[in-house]
Scaffold this motif. Structure first.
Motif, PDB file in Angstrom:
ATOM      1  N   LEU A  75     -10.071   9.439  15.466  1.00  0.00           N
ATOM      2  CA  LEU A  75     -10.864   8.101  14.745  1.00  0.00           C
ATOM      3  C   LEU A  75      -9.688   7.039  13.515  1.00  0.00           C
ATOM      4  O   LEU A  75     -10.435   5.988  13.182  1.00  0.00           O
ATOM      5  CB  LEU A  75     -11.160   9.238  12.895  1.00  0.00           C
ATOM      6  N   MET A  76      -8.352   7.437  14.173  1.00  0.00           N
ATOM      7  CA  MET A  76      -7.782   6.703  12.914  1.00  0.00           C
ATOM      8  C   MET A  76      -7.412   5.540  14.062  1.00  0.00           C
ATOM      9  O   MET A  76      -7.317   4.381  13.970  1.00  0.00           O
ATOM     10  CB  MET A  76      -6.777   7.583  12.290  1.00  0.00           C
ATOM     11  N   ASN A  77      -7.470   5.480  14.939  1.00  0.00           N
ATOM     12  CA  ASN A  77      -7.454   4.937  16.474  1.00  0.00           C
ATOM     13  C   ASN A  77      -8.609   3.838  17.241  1.00  0.00           C
ATOM     14  O   ASN A  77      -8.741   3.423  18.014  1.00  0.00           O
ATOM     15  CB  ASN A  77      -6.914   5.760  17.835  1.00  0.00           C
ATOM     16  N   THR A  78      -9.744   4.176  16.877  1.00  0.00           N
ATOM     17  CA  THR A  78     -10.653   3.835  16.683  1.00  0.00           C
ATOM     18  C   THR A  78     -10.782   1.756  16.434  1.00  0.00           C
ATOM     19  O   THR A  78     -11.024   1.648  14.813  1.00  0.00           O
ATOM     20  CB  THR A  78     -11.951   4.124  16.680  1.00  0.00           C
ATOM     21  N   ILE A  79     -12.178   1.280  17.369  1.00  0.00           N
ATOM     22  CA  ILE A  79     -11.999  -0.297  16.747  1.00  0.00           C
ATOM     23  C   ILE A  79     -13.080  -0.206  16.023  1.00  0.00           C
ATOM     24  O   ILE A  79     -13.592  -0.637  14.559  1.00  0.00           O
ATOM     25  CB  ILE A  79     -11.421  -1.414  17.695  1.00  0.00           C
ATOM     26  N   THR A  80     -14.101   0.542  16.951  1.00  0.00           N
ATOM     27  CA  THR A  80     -15.650   0.169  15.988  1.00  0.00           C
ATOM     28  C   THR A  80     -16.565   1.362  15.847  1.00  0.00           C
ATOM     29  O   THR A  80     -16.181   1.888  16.853  1.00  0.00           O
ATOM     30  CB  THR A  80     -16.569  -1.357  16.977  1.00  0.00           C
ATOM     31  N   PHE A  81     -17.242   1.441  14.791  1.00  0.00           N
ATOM     32  CA  PHE A  81     -18.644   2.888  14.835  1.00  0.00           C
ATOM     33  C   PHE A  81     -19.485   1.482  14.703  1.00  0.00           C
ATOM     34  O   PHE A  81     -19.617   1.156  13.755  1.00  0.00           O
ATOM     35  CB  PHE A  81     -18.213   3.626  13.954  1.00  0.00           C
ATOM     36  N   GLY A  82     -20.889   2.558  14.820  1.00  0.00           N
ATOM     37  CA  GLY A  82     -22.213   1.783  14.754  1.00  0.00           C
ATOM     38  C   GLY A  82     -23.047   2.921  14.272  1.00  0.00           C
ATOM     39  O   GLY A  82     -22.929   4.150  14.610  1.00  0.00           O
ATOM     40  N   PHE A  83     -24.045   2.620  13.131  1.00  0.00           N
ATOM     41  CA  PHE A  83     -24.053   3.397  12.130  1.00  0.00           C
ATOM     42  C   PHE A  83     -25.585   3.563  12.327  1.00  0.00           C
ATOM     43  O   PHE A  83     -26.349   4.634  11.541  1.00  0.00           O
ATOM     44  CB  PHE A  83     -23.895   3.925  10.645  1.00  0.00           C
ATOM     45  N   ALA A  84     -26.452   2.384  12.379  1.00  0.00           N
ATOM     46  CA  ALA A  84     -27.499   2.553  12.052  1.00  0.00           C
ATOM     47  C   ALA A  84     -28.770   3.293  12.694  1.00  0.00           C
ATOM     48  O   ALA A  84     -30.197   3.619  11.686  1.00  0.00           O
ATOM     49  CB  ALA A  84     -28.189   1.246  12.788  1.00  0.00           C
ATOM     50  N   TRP A  85     -28.845   3.897  13.458  1.00  0.00           N
ATOM     51  CA  TRP A  85     -29.930   4.998  14.237  1.00  0.00           C
ATOM     52  C   TRP A  85     -29.201   6.225  13.778  1.00  0.00           C
ATOM     53  O   TRP A  85     -30.052   7.405  14.174  1.00  0.00           O
ATOM     54  CB  TRP A  85     -29.763   4.350  15.669  1.00  0.00           C
ATOM     55  N   ASP A  86     -28.504   6.711  13.160  1.00  0.00           N
ATOM     56  CA  ASP A  86     -27.927   7.869  13.376  1.00  0.00           C
ATOM     57  C   ASP A  86     -28.165   8.659  11.757  1.00  0.00           C
ATOM     58  O   ASP A  86     -28.350   8.237  10.821  1.00  0.00           O
ATOM     59  CB  ASP A  86     -25.855   7.946  13.629  1.00  0.00           C
ATOM     60  N   ARG A  87     -28.134  10.199  12.018  1.00  0.00           N
ATOM     61  CA  ARG A  87     -28.036  10.961  10.513  1.00  0.00           C
ATOM     62  C   ARG A  87     -26.602  10.156   9.117  1.00  0.00           C
ATOM     63  O   ARG A  87     -26.823  10.205   8.680  1.00  0.00           O
ATOM     64  CB  ARG A  87     -27.694  12.242  10.773  1.00  0.00           C
ATOM     65  N   TYR A  88     -25.743  10.044  10.267  1.00  0.00           N
ATOM     66  CA  TYR A  88     -24.655   8.736  10.105  1.00  0.00           C
ATOM     67  C   TYR A  88     -24.912   6.990   9.845  1.00  0.00           C
ATOM     68  O   TYR A  88     -23.919   7.091  10.420  1.00  0.00           O
ATOM     69  CB  TYR A  88     -23.448   9.441  10.612  1.00  0.00           C
ATOM     70  N   ASP A  89     -25.874   7.239   8.829  1.00  0.00           N
ATOM     71  CA  ASP A  89     -25.916   6.031   9.038  1.00  0.00           C
ATOM     72  C   ASP A  89     -25.380   5.052   7.871  1.00  0.00           C
ATOM     73  O   ASP A  89     -24.136   5.484   7.682  1.00  0.00           O
ATOM     74  CB  ASP A  89     -27.273   5.727   7.902  1.00  0.00           C
ATOM     75  N   LEU A  90     -25.884   3.642   7.750  1.00  0.00           N
ATOM     76  CA  LEU A  90     -24.763   2.789   6.716  1.00  0.00           C
ATOM     77  C   LEU A  90     -24.244   3.321   6.094  1.00  0.00           C
ATOM     78  O   LEU A  90     -23.154   3.046   5.605  1.00  0.00           O
ATOM     79  CB  LEU A  90     -25.780   1.299   6.803  1.00  0.00           C
ATOM     80  N   THR A  91     -24.630   4.432   5.011  1.00  0.00           N
ATOM     81  CA  THR A  91     -23.878   5.032   3.736  1.00  0.00           C
ATOM     82  C   THR A  91     -22.653   5.379   3.791  1.00  0.00           C
ATOM     83  O   THR A  91     -22.451   5.298   3.185  1.00  0.00           O
ATOM     84  CB  THR A  91     -25.233   5.915   2.969  1.00  0.00           C
ATOM     85  N   TRP A  92     -22.580   5.748   5.218  1.00  0.00           N
ATOM     86  CA  TRP A  92     -21.229   6.206   5.637  1.00  0.00           C
ATOM     87  C   TRP A  92     -20.590   5.279   5.969  1.00  0.00           C
ATOM     88  O   TRP A  92     -18.762   5.161   5.839  1.00  0.00           O
ATOM     89  CB  TRP A  92     -21.739   6.934   6.696  1.00  0.00           C
ATOM     90  N   LEU A  93     -20.781   3.737   5.084  1.00  0.00           N
ATOM     91  CA  LEU A  93     -19.625   3.063   5.959  1.00  0.00           C
ATOM     92  C   LEU A  93     -18.107   3.475   4.837  1.00  0.00           C
ATOM     93  O   LEU A  93     -16.750   3.331   5.448  1.00  0.00           O
ATOM     94  CB  LEU A  93     -20.324   1.866   5.844  1.00  0.00           C
ATOM     95  N   PRO A  94     -18.785   3.104   3.562  1.00  0.00           N
ATOM     96  CA  PRO A  94     -17.546   3.043   2.761  1.00  0.00           C
ATOM     97  C   PRO A  94     -16.929   4.180   2.964  1.00  0.00           C
ATOM     98  O   PRO A  94     -15.736   4.384   2.655  1.00  0.00           O
ATOM     99  CB  PRO A  94     -18.288   3.469   1.440  1.00  0.00           C
ATOM    100  N   VAL A  95     -17.360   5.231   3.025  1.00  0.00           N
ATOM    101  CA  VAL A  95     -17.512   6.645   2.836  1.00  0.00           C
ATOM    102  C   VAL A  95     -15.660   6.821   4.657  1.00  0.00           C
ATOM    103  O   VAL A  95     -14.359   7.347   4.054  1.00  0.00           O
ATOM    104  CB  VAL A  95     -17.555   7.510   3.469  1.00  0.00           C
ATOM    105  N   ILE A  96     -16.513   6.378   5.582  1.00  0.00           N
ATOM    106  CA  ILE A  96     -15.450   6.401   6.216  1.00  0.00           C
ATOM    107  C   ILE A  96     -14.196   4.982   6.047  1.00  0.00           C
ATOM    108  O   ILE A  96     -12.947   5.980   6.783  1.00  0.00           O
ATOM    109  CB  ILE A  96     -16.105   5.729   7.959  1.00  0.00           C
ATOM    110  N   HIS A  97     -14.219   4.037   5.633  1.00  0.00           N
ATOM    111  CA  HIS A  97     -13.247   3.538   5.308  1.00  0.00           C
ATOM    112  C   HIS A  97     -12.341   4.000   4.677  1.00  0.00           C
ATOM    113  O   HIS A  97     -10.967   3.217   4.225  1.00  0.00           O
ATOM    114  CB  HIS A  97     -14.061   1.419   4.470  1.00  0.00           C
TER     115      HIS A  97
END
Length: 336
Positions: free
Chosen positions: A267-289
């Motif tokens: 996770l710490m080495n990754t550059i991008t994640f995509g979220f829109a179509w998953d159970r992990y939707d965009l509400t997870w962006l602040p959590v990952i951040h």
């Protein structure tokens, strides 16, 4: 004799003073030149980032501003949000908060030609920036359903020479794309995972990517915007995509599966994640951040606790295993 000596000494004193002043002016000039040249030594200052969105998806901006797009305006200088119609944004605070909105003036749909028009707009704006910012060396573009780890991005790009042709991202499919009516094939980087172009490659692309020529090329070849970019880069300019599936992730992946196999280091080495179509939707962006920020501050225990929560989320919320559709864009329909 004594008067001549006095006049000579006086002239010499003025000469010394003149030389001192000249040296001081030269020193100040050189210092200013050096300061100006070092002003853009940071890879952040030399990289332009575009994030493409639409007024139909304006609620996504909430999550972007809560996560990876910097709150500090001094860090937003080279980050631009490309959209269709600013006048149709219900929340005008976005525009006041973030000064770097660009209107593409392209049609508002999601079809092939309209996407190609928007891609051409990104390129055209970069070339416009170059007229007054010749130090720019990289252009990266992302979609509005992605999380971008900016520190990882800048660190990664700093390893490459922008004066060589680099086309960096993640290939769309392991199966090469075929050129209609020809036997040749090529690979392209999917825009859904994020793509970066070096200055050398951007200079080579310039004659082919304006808003007049590029959409026509898309239609003639029958390719999407990212597919046609790949055709231009690999087939026409003879530069292969550097595909990095471990670093660039799109919404086409099932991140619920990825999170189960990821480690914190992944996770710490990754550059991008995509979220829109998953159970992990965009509400997870602040959590990952927040998780990434905890790690950056070396708050290891708090980060481990949050990481454990993310990985166990599905086990505690079985109802989220049901198929769902992206509710952050008003144009998308529910999937069967």
């Amino acid at each position: 004799m004594f008067r001549r000596l006095c006049r000579f000494a006086l002239h010499r004193r003025w000469l010394l003073l003149f030389c001192f002043l000249m040296n001081f002016v030269i020193f100040l000039t050189l210092s200013r030149v050096k300061r100006n040249s070092s002003q853009f030594n940071s890879i952040r200052d030399r990289t332009v980032i575009f994030v493409r969105t639409s007024h139909y998806c304006q609620s996504r901006l909430d999550y972007l501003f809560q996560s990876w797009i910097p709150f500090n305006s001094s860090e937003q200088t080279n980050i631009f949000i490309l959209t269709d119609r600013l006048s149709k944004y219900k929340n005008q605070e976005f525009i006041q908060y973030f000064p770097n909105f660009i209107e593409s003036h392209c049609p508002e749909t999601h079809n092939q030609l309209d996407l190609c028009c928007k891609t051409a707009s990104e390129f055209e704006f970069f070339y416009e920036l170059l007229k007054t910012n010749s130090h720019l060396q990289w252009m990266c573009r992302f979609d509005d359903d992605q999380y971008v780890n900016l520190n990882n991005l800048y660190k990664f790009l700093s390893r490459f020479d922008s004066q060589q042709s680099h086309y960096i991202g993640r290939i769309s499919s392991s199966k090469p794309s075929r050129i209609p009516r020809r036997k040749q094939t090529y690979q392209f980087a999917t825009y859904g995972a994020g793509v970066c172009f070096s200055r050398q490659l951007l200079d080579q692309l310039q004659p082919h990517v304006n808003k007049t020529i590029f959409p026509l090329g898309c239609r003639k070849l029958g390719k999407s915007d990212d597919g046609y970019v790949g055709y231009l880069v690999e087939f026409l300019l003879n530069t292969s995509v550097l595909s990095l599936p471990n670093l660039f992730h799109s919404h086409l992946e099932h991140l619920d599966e990825s999170f189960r196999i990821f480690t914190m280091n992944d996770l710490m080495n990754t550059i991008t994640f995509g979220f829109a179509w998953d159970r992990y939707d965009l509400t997870w962006l602040p959590v990952i951040h927040q998780l990434i920020e905890l790690n950056n501050r070396n708050e290891k225990q708090a980060a481990e606790n949050l990481w454990l929560f993310i990985r166990n989320y599905e086990k505690l919320h079985l109802d989220n295993l049901k198929p769902k559709y992206d509710q952050t864009c008003s144009t998308y329909q529910q999937r069967d």
